[in-house]
Enzyme design. Structure first.
Site, PDB file in Angstrom:
ATOM      1  N   ALA A 180      12.290  -6.068  20.972  1.00 49.15           N
ATOM      2  CA  ALA A 180      12.678  -7.440  21.260  1.00 49.15           C
ATOM      3  C   ALA A 180      11.479  -8.247  21.745  1.00 49.15           C
ATOM      4  CB  ALA A 180      13.790  -7.463  22.292  1.00 49.15           C
TER       5      ALA A 180
ATOM      6  N   ASN B  77      12.985   1.421  24.653  1.00 46.90           N
ATOM      7  CA  ASN B  77      12.441   0.440  25.570  1.00 46.90           C
ATOM      8  C   ASN B  77      13.508  -0.558  26.014  1.00 46.90           C
ATOM      9  OD1 ASN B  77      10.970  -1.468  26.940  1.00 46.90           O
ATOM     10  ND2 ASN B  77       9.311  -1.555  25.473  1.00 46.90           N
ATOM     11  N   ASP B  78      13.961  -1.383  25.091  1.00 48.73           N
ATOM     12  CA  ASP B  78      14.891  -2.443  25.476  1.00 48.73           C
ATOM     13  C   ASP B  78      16.195  -1.904  26.053  1.00 48.73           C
ATOM     14  OD1 ASP B  78      13.046  -4.309  24.557  1.00 48.73           O
ATOM     15  OD2 ASP B  78      13.808  -4.184  22.518  1.00 48.73           O
ATOM     16  N   VAL B  79      16.646  -0.752  25.559  1.00 51.68           N
ATOM     17  CA  VAL B  79      17.952  -0.240  25.999  1.00 51.68           C
ATOM     18  C   VAL B  79      17.906   0.327  27.417  1.00 51.68           C
ATOM     19  CG1 VAL B  79      18.756   0.242  23.668  1.00 51.68           C
ATOM     20  CG2 VAL B  79      17.611   2.040  24.964  1.00 51.68           C
ATOM     21  N   VAL B  80      16.706   0.431  28.011  1.00 52.90           N
ATOM     22  CA  VAL B  80      16.611   0.883  29.403  1.00 52.90           C
ATOM     23  C   VAL B  80      15.967  -0.200  30.269  1.00 52.90           C
ATOM     24  CG1 VAL B  80      16.534   3.343  28.885  1.00 52.90           C
ATOM     25  CG2 VAL B  80      14.414   2.041  28.923  1.00 52.90           C
TER      26      VAL B  80
END
Lengths: 102, 463
Positions: free
Chosen positions: B429, B388-391
């Protein structure tokens, strides 16, 4: 001030040793691919388990009637062993994965 | 004679530590490096036990032997049995054990000290650093395994923590320079404060930053071991400790760089701190569309190039084997398949590589962020599984986002983006992801393992 300079003079070899070791540590890790960060951290984690050597040394110098000392020392050796053995085995397990293919 | 043999043992151990760490820096030689360091450790341990001229009662040998035996069996079994996804918290736990070991040594040695300032500093420093590392690691462990899953922040926790650190250091310094205050009561107060500081230090830091914290605590334990080395003038402890201290610090900085967040930001400005009440109010409230598995199978089957973005969700669902099966199926249809690995995918840098390697995904299929990002524009389908956060494009476009500035996988360049998630809940996050509302994006809701198994079956039936 005098005490400080005396301290430095007395331990000059040690200070050289510490500074050079810091550089070795930095050099050894420089430019490592991200892939290897987790195993590397885990491996370093196992290496600081060398603190167990201190725990064993303490145990060897205790008197048999110093119960508090013996219990604490026993715990220290036990925890140190967990750090060393667990650390190296976990690292090996992670790295095993990289080795598997050809 | 015997004493000099022991020194040689320590010399061997020191060399193996440096060599082992060096070899571990390369995936090809890493395993060998680990074994070399382990062998050196064995030499140091057995040398310490047997190579001395002191008369030691059998009871003490028996106790040492018992502790070694219990520790070895327990450590070995835990390390072998635990699931690959649980690795990071296990590393944290073992790190805490090392810290506690250093602190206990200081507790025993303190009463034996004879007015030597150098030794006193080593004992107190070992106690403080070891204890902070211990209690901090335990909190990190609890955060990672989910028993403590919220960042707890007292109001003004930064100030409180800084004051606490000042008090701990101050008490330590006062104990070294004022002989009257140098007593066991103060030592135990120091111990208590250090435990508390370790807890307070880690507790406000969000779960996504835990790897950095563990790496930092790892170098702390190294320093604590080095203090012991100074105390006993033990070269193996000194080299091992300092090496890990400096290497660990550098590794921490490198990890922070991979996340594009300065270390101070991780420690003092935890996610969601400040007033940006995170949970994106700006982007939220677009519409999301979902996709049927059969449609997705067709789409992927006729693609030229598919990039899979694995995240921790994939690992939690134990779906790494299914994803490998899908990869092989697609490849047999002539589709080019790659994995895009964000530096902090999973719970630690490199964690995802280990997990995928476990399900025998080829090493060269795993492409790092810098290399894969230019390729997304020529990619037909991006399949995001449990990441999720990394994209999250907010990291590039929204300066108010807590992850603003973190390098991301630029998946929105691809023609189709498929996101597999269990629900619309925010990621680790705790922030919203505008990618989900992008017109190119389709959601595939459901548990990663069952959704991917169905996808694999659909693909097979297309033949």
């Amino acid at each position: 001030m005098e005490a400080l300079s005396q301290f430095i003079a007395e331990h000059i070899n040690l200070i050289y040793f510490i500074i050079l070791s810091i550089f070795v540590g930095v050099e050894v890790i420089g430019n490592v691919p991200t892939v290897i960060h987790t195993p590397l951290m885990s491996g370093a984690n196992a290496i600081h388990g060398v603190v167990i050597v201190g725990a064993i040394y303490v145990m060897l110098h205790l008197k048999t009637d110093d119960y508090a000392g013996l219990i604490t020392g026993f715990l220290a050796v036990l925890l140190g062993t967990l750090n060393v053995v667990g650390g190296f085995v976990v690292t090996d397990r992670m790295l095993e994965m990289f080795k598997k293919k050809k | 004679m015997i004493e000099s043999l022991l020194e040689i043992c320590y010399l061997i151990a020191s060399v193996t530590f440096v060599l082992g760490l060096k070899l571990m820096g390369n995936p090809k030689s890493a395993r060998q490096g680990n074994l070399i360091a382990a062998a050196g450790m064995g030499v140091a341990i057995f040398g310490t036990i047997f190579l001395h001229e002191k008369e030691v009662p059998m009871v003490i040998y028996a106790l040492i032997g018992l502790a070694l035996l219990v520790g070895t069996v327990a450590g070995w079994i835990t390390a072998r049995k635990v699931a690959m996804t649980k690795m990071p918290e296990l590393v944290s736990l073992f790190n805490g054990m090392g810290g506690a070991c250093a602190a206990l040594i200081s507790l025993i040695e303190y009463p034996n000290l004879k007015h030597e300032t150098g030794a006193l500093i080593a004992v107190l420093a070992g106690l403080i650093i070891g204890t902070v590392s211990f209690s901090g690691s335990i909190i990190a462990f609890m955060k990672l395994n989910g028993s403590l899953n919220k960042a707890i922040r007292l109001p003004k926790y930064n100030i409180i923590n800084t004051i606490m650190m000042g008090v701990v250091l101050g008490l330590g310094i006062v104990m070294t320079i004022v002989p009257e205050l140098n007593n066991s009561i103060n030592l135990y107060i120091l111990l208590g404060l250090a435990v508390l500081y370790g807890v307070m230090f880690v507790i406000p830091i969000g779960g996504a930053d835990m790897p950095v914290v563990i790496s930092l605590l790892n170098s702390f334990t190294g320093l604590a071991a080095a203090c012991g080395g100074f105390l006993y003038d033990n070269k193996a402890m000194l080299t091992g400790g300092i090496l890990v201290g400096s290497a660990g610090t550098l590794l921490t900085i490198v990890m922070c760089k991979a996340m594009n967040r300065p270390l101070s930001n991780v420690i003092f400005g935890a996610f969601g701190g400040g007033n940006s009440s995170s949970a994106g109010d700006a982007a939220a409230g677009g519409t999301v569309k979902d996709i049927q598995i059969s449609d997705l199978a067709v789409l992927m089957n006729y693609s030229r190039k598919v990039v899979i973005v694995p995240g921790y969700g994939l690992a939690v669902a134990q779906a790494q084997h299914v994803i490998h099966e899908i990869e092989l199926l697609l490849q047999s249809r002539g589709v080019e398949v790659k994995y895009a690995i964000h530096p902090v995918a999973g719970r630690m840098p490199g964690h995802m590589n280990v997990l995928l390697a476990e399900s025998s995904v080829e090493y060269d299929k795993l492409v790092e962020m810098e290399e894969i990002n230019p390729e997304f524009s020529s990619t037909d389908v991006v399949l995001i599984v449990g990441a999720n956060d990394v994209v999250n494009p907010a990291a590039k476009s929204d300066p108010s986002s807590p992850i603003y500035g973190m390098p991301i996988l630029e998946v929105e360049q691809a023609s189709h983006v498929i996101v597999n998630k269990r629900s619309m809940n925010a990621g680790y996050a705790g922030i919203d992801n505008p990618l989900f509302y992008n017109p190119k994006t389709s959601m595939l809701f459901g548990d990663a393992k069952s959704a991917l198994t169905n996808l694999a079956n659909e693909l097979k039936s297309l033949d």
